[in-house]
Design a protein around this motif. Structure first.
Motif, PDB file in Angstrom:
ATOM      1  N   GLY A  14       0.672  -1.238  -0.027  1.00 15.80           N
ATOM      2  CA  GLY A  14      -0.030  -0.150   0.153  1.00 15.80           C
ATOM      3  C   GLY A  14       0.936   1.150  -0.141  1.00 15.80           C
ATOM      4  O   GLY A  14       0.584   2.267  -0.631  1.00 15.80           O
ATOM      5  N   HIS A  15       1.967   1.213   0.676  1.00 11.40           N
ATOM      6  CA  HIS A  15       2.921   2.578   0.716  1.00 11.40           C
ATOM      7  C   HIS A  15       3.379   2.744  -0.566  1.00 11.40           C
ATOM      8  O   HIS A  15       3.424   3.840  -1.191  1.00 11.40           O
ATOM      9  N   ALA A  16       3.853   1.527  -1.366  1.00  9.95           N
ATOM     10  CA  ALA A  16       4.343   1.913  -2.672  1.00  9.95           C
ATOM     11  C   ALA A  16       3.456   2.089  -3.525  1.00  9.95           C
ATOM     12  O   ALA A  16       3.797   3.059  -4.657  1.00  9.95           O
ATOM     13  N   ARG A  17       2.258   1.692  -3.293  1.00 11.03           N
ATOM     14  CA  ARG A  17       0.898   2.200  -4.514  1.00 11.03           C
ATOM     15  C   ARG A  17       0.725   3.682  -4.249  1.00 11.03           C
ATOM     16  O   ARG A  17       0.641   4.549  -5.160  1.00 11.03           O
ATOM     17  N   PHE A  18       0.718   4.166  -3.059  1.00  9.20           N
ATOM     18  CA  PHE A  18       0.503   5.478  -2.518  1.00  9.20           C
ATOM     19  C   PHE A  18       1.491   6.443  -3.274  1.00  9.20           C
ATOM     20  O   PHE A  18       1.042   7.460  -3.724  1.00  9.20           O
ATOM     21  N   ALA A  19       2.813   5.961  -3.160  1.00 11.08           N
ATOM     22  CA  ALA A  19       3.929   6.551  -3.787  1.00 11.08           C
ATOM     23  C   ALA A  19       3.729   6.871  -5.186  1.00 11.08           C
ATOM     24  O   ALA A  19       4.005   7.871  -5.943  1.00 11.08           O
ATOM     25  N   ARG A  20       3.255   5.679  -5.891  1.00 11.32           N
ATOM     26  CA  ARG A  20       3.332   5.707  -7.542  1.00 11.32           C
ATOM     27  C   ARG A  20       2.054   6.505  -7.616  1.00 11.32           C
ATOM     28  O   ARG A  20       1.916   6.944  -8.951  1.00 11.32           O
ATOM     29  N   GLU A  21       1.030   6.915  -6.965  1.00  8.72           N
ATOM     30  CA  GLU A  21      -0.183   7.561  -7.306  1.00  8.72           C
ATOM     31  C   GLU A  21       0.049   9.031  -7.032  1.00  8.72           C
ATOM     32  O   GLU A  21      -0.916   9.679  -7.296  1.00  8.72           O
ATOM     33  N   LEU A  22       0.970   9.330  -6.640  1.00 12.37           N
ATOM     34  CA  LEU A  22       1.712  10.877  -6.449  1.00 12.37           C
ATOM     35  C   LEU A  22       1.457  11.685  -7.795  1.00 12.37           C
ATOM     36  O   LEU A  22       1.541  10.909  -8.882  1.00 12.37           O
TER      37      LEU A  22
END
Length: 469
Positions: free
Chosen positions: A278-286
């Motif tokens: 989830g952390h990596a996905r949030f970063a990718r969605e910036l």
């Protein structure tokens, strides 16, 4: 009350809880605001007692600073104030691994659909961890010859004269043993959770007025080993969504030990997850993948630490009636949304205001009220800057000041002009770092108005340009 008697300072750091005679000031709280206040008081009082509930240790996160594991920005104005009190601190911190970062060239800032122009700004800050900064400052404060260290001590309440018009000290406990410490001046720097409003109510004082702006910020930080030199072309990176359409941001800053610290954040409940996926996905969605791409090249050195911040909070002691012998500074008075990085610098400016007050006021009846009014003037600008940005979100419930719409319109144009105009970007960095008043942005008004309209953003840097020079 506010002048030094000239008596010799007692031998320092004895740790006794007995009342101290002579001209004596006491600081509640040993965080950055308390350390700065203690340094300011050391010039005016024969003895300064620093009372902290934690037991001081090394440059490690401590319980009393729950956000200590997260990214902290030390604005240039804050660094300058600290250097003024502690000459050589800047060089010492760099010797311990802190890294200089020029805002215009070393920091890549994505906002309003593009990257702020890369050009020298004249604003150079340090990338370092909060525990390292606090430890370095604390060691210098504890070395003051008239400083009495009292850690592991909890302040339970105030002592007053029979009329309850003057504070004369505090009640404390240590290891379950109650005691009293007498003081001529008590300074509350105990942070956002300060008990001072309750203590004043117990003295029969009216409730302290408060301004609260609920923003429901959540953020998650992690420490990384930096990838090999040349992997990225910047020292720090900041990717910010355009409010009110986006509620997210991400940042990477250098810290000591050849490491990065990253933060992902969101307001109004749009919080980053702390699980790996989830952390990596949030970063990718910036709004731009630069943060996610950089972290994919780095090695994690810590778990993911999360923190929640409910609201801006300002206690208006300048509108209250303070007993003499008592003042408040730092987050005990005003705490800001931490994503703007103003807390440490504003705490230092508050201590500077106390220093100026002690040097010029002369004391006497009403001295505490006069100081809180002085401090309020210092807080107005950072409060306006941080709350003004968060008021862009219609979900934030607050009475908007009359100038809010005009200020937000102009600030948006500043951000757009800063995508391609070095002069506007330089003025923005100066105002943001509090090294110049907000009026510096008026000085570039013509450039802002000509270059900050609704127009295509400056060309975005390619991934190759972001990665290597």
């Amino acid at each position: 009350m506010f002048s030094r008697t000239g008596l010799a300072a007692p031998p320092g750091n004895q740790g006794s809880l007995m009342p101290i005679s002579g001209r004596h000031a006491l600081v509640i709280g040993g965080s950055m605001a308390g350390l700065c206040a203690a340094r300011a008081l050391s010039e005016r009082f024969d003895r300064v007692t620093l009372v902290e509930r934690d037991v001081f240790g090394g440059p490690d996160p401590r319980k009393g600073v729950p956000q200590g594991r997260h990214l902290h920005a030390l604005l240039r104005r804050g660094l300058d104030e600290l250097e003024g009190w502690f000459p050589g601190l800047n060089a010492e911190l760099q010797g311990l691994g802190a890294e200089e970062m020029e805002f215009g060239t070393d920091l890549r800032w994505f906002h309003y659909g593009g990257w702020k122009v890369g050009a020298p700004s004249g604003v150079v800050c340090l990338g370092l961890s909060r525990p390292l900064l606090e430890h370095a400052v604390r060691q210098r404060v504890l070395a003051l010859p008239n400083l009495d260290r009292q850690d592991g001590v909890v302040v339970r309440g105030l002592l007053t004269d029979p009329a309850r018009r003057r504070v004369t000290g505090v009640r404390v406990t240590k290891d379950g043993v109650e005691s009293e410490i007498a003081a001529d001046l008590v300074v509350d720097t105990s942070g956002r959770g300060s008990a001072l409003p309750r203590w004043l109510a117990e003295l029969g004082r009216d409730a302290v007025p408060e301004s609260v702006l609920t923003v429901n910020v959540g953020y998650a930080s992690r420490v990384w080993r930096r990838p090999p030199a040349g992997t990225v072309a910047w020292k720090g990176c900041y990717v910010l969504g355009q409010s009110p359409h986006s509620k997210r941001l991400g940042a990477i800053f250098p810290v000591e030990g050849g490491r990065w610290i990253s933060v992902l954040a969101g307001v109004l409940g749009d919080h980053p997850p702390i699980d790996e996926e989830g952390h990596a996905r949030f970063a990718r969605e910036l709004p731009h993948p630069a943060i996610a791409d950089a972290l994919a090249r780095a090695e994690p050195l810590s778990d993911i630490a999360s923190y929640r911040f409910p609201a801006h909070q300002r206690r208006h002691y300048e509108r209250a009636s303070m007993p003499d012998g008592l003042v408040a500074v730092g987050d005990a008075v005003c705490s800001f949304n931490p994503i703007y990085g103003q807390g440490i610098t504003t705490a230092a400016l508050g201590a500077r205001a106390l220093e100026a007050h002690l040097a010029t006021d002369g004391g006497g009846e009403g001295a505490s009220d006069r100081f809180q009014r002085r401090l309020s003037g210092v807080l107005d600008v950072p409060w306006m800057m941080s709350t003004g940005e968060d008021l862009r979100y219609p979900e934030v419930e607050a009475v908007r000041p009359w100038y809010n719409g005009i200020a937000q319109w102009y600030t948006a144009r500043v951000h757009r002009a800063a995508l391609h105009d070095p002069e506007v970007a330089r003025a923005f960095y100066q105002a943001m770092n509090l090294v110049a008043p907000p009026t510096v942005l008026a000085g570039v008004a013509w450039r802002v108005l000509m270059g900050g309209g609704e127009r295509p953003a400056a060309p975005q840097l390619t991934q190759q340009e972001l990665a290597t020079k």
